[in-house]
Write a protein that holds these residues in place. Structure first.
Motif, PDB file in Angstrom:
ATOM      1  N   MET A  75      51.767  39.778  88.121  1.00  0.00           N
ATOM      2  CA  MET A  75      52.322  38.828  87.162  1.00  0.00           C
ATOM      3  C   MET A  75      52.350  37.450  87.809  1.00  0.00           C
ATOM      4  O   MET A  75      52.554  37.324  89.015  1.00  0.00           O
ATOM      5  CB  MET A  75      53.741  39.235  86.772  1.00  0.00           C
ATOM      6  N   GLY A  76      52.172  36.419  87.012  1.00  0.00           N
ATOM      7  CA  GLY A  76      52.231  35.045  87.503  1.00  0.00           C
ATOM      8  C   GLY A  76      53.657  34.564  87.659  1.00  0.00           C
ATOM      9  O   GLY A  76      54.617  35.258  87.297  1.00  0.00           O
ATOM     10  N   GLN A  77      53.811  33.353  88.174  1.00  0.00           N
ATOM     11  CA  GLN A  77      55.146  32.794  88.398  1.00  0.00           C
ATOM     12  C   GLN A  77      55.907  32.569  87.095  1.00  0.00           C
ATOM     13  O   GLN A  77      57.128  32.619  87.069  1.00  0.00           O
ATOM     14  CB  GLN A  77      55.040  31.486  89.165  1.00  0.00           C
ATOM     15  N   SER A  78      55.200  32.329  86.016  1.00  0.00           N
ATOM     16  CA  SER A  78      55.877  32.079  84.737  1.00  0.00           C
ATOM     17  C   SER A  78      56.126  33.350  83.939  1.00  0.00           C
ATOM     18  O   SER A  78      56.613  33.290  82.816  1.00  0.00           O
ATOM     19  CB  SER A  78      55.058  31.094  83.903  1.00  0.00           C
ATOM     20  N   ILE A  83      46.028  36.806  85.579  1.00  0.00           N
ATOM     21  CA  ILE A  83      44.672  36.426  85.177  1.00  0.00           C
ATOM     22  C   ILE A  83      44.588  36.210  83.666  1.00  0.00           C
ATOM     23  O   ILE A  83      43.551  36.417  83.045  1.00  0.00           O
ATOM     24  CB  ILE A  83      43.619  37.438  85.654  1.00  0.00           C
ATOM     25  N   GLU A  84      45.671  35.738  83.100  1.00  0.00           N
ATOM     26  CA  GLU A  84      45.727  35.528  81.659  1.00  0.00           C
ATOM     27  C   GLU A  84      44.674  34.523  81.184  1.00  0.00           C
ATOM     28  O   GLU A  84      43.976  34.757  80.195  1.00  0.00           O
ATOM     29  CB  GLU A  84      47.124  35.032  81.286  1.00  0.00           C
ATOM     30  N   LEU A  85      44.532  33.403  81.876  1.00  0.00           N
ATOM     31  CA  LEU A  85      43.565  32.389  81.459  1.00  0.00           C
ATOM     32  C   LEU A  85      42.113  32.870  81.612  1.00  0.00           C
ATOM     33  O   LEU A  85      41.330  32.741  80.661  1.00  0.00           O
ATOM     34  CB  LEU A  85      43.795  31.091  82.228  1.00  0.00           C
ATOM     35  N   PRO A  86      41.737  33.457  82.769  1.00  0.00           N
ATOM     36  CA  PRO A  86      40.363  33.991  82.838  1.00  0.00           C
ATOM     37  C   PRO A  86      40.082  35.059  81.787  1.00  0.00           C
ATOM     38  O   PRO A  86      38.987  35.119  81.227  1.00  0.00           O
ATOM     39  CB  PRO A  86      40.267  34.569  84.252  1.00  0.00           C
TER      40      PRO A  86
END
Length: 113
Positions: A75-78, A83-86
């Motif tokens: 999971m990302g920091q937010s 890898i949501e954007l890719p």
């Protein structure tokens, strides 16, 4: 496309090194110009949409499995998928591959619109 323009300005030496480190030929890094500059321009004007979309799909698969492999299950920091954007680029291009460019695309007459 902006990622590709950044690579045009700053170069891809780091990418060549990363591919060499993974046992892949560094010359593959030059394909990023096709997948991140030429193919998005073709999508924007609607010329050979499906061909451009499949090039972006391949480009994003290579990017995900080489540069973002460690982030696939994190999971990302937010709080979102790392890898949501890719994945958005990959799945958006995949949708364009299946749907085509639409009525107002520059090329609509053949099956590879």
């Amino acid at each position: 496309m902006l990622h590709g323009i950044s690579k045009l300005i700053n170069g891809i030496g780091w990418l060549v090194g990363m591919l060499d480190g993974k046992g892949l030929p560094g010359v593959l890094a030059y394909g990023v110009y096709v997948g991140e500059v030429i193919a998005p321009i073709l999508l924007l004007i609607g010329f050979r949409t499906r061909i451009a979309a499949i090039i972006i799909v391949i480009n994003m698969l290579v990017a995900i499995f080489t540069a973002h492999a460690a982030e696939i299950t994190t999971m990302g920091q937010s709080g979102g998928w790392a890898i949501e954007l890719p994945m958005m680029f990959l799945l958006g291009a995949l949708a364009l591959f299946f749907l085509g460019g639409g009525r107002y695309a520059a090329s609509t007459r053949d099956r590879w619109d």
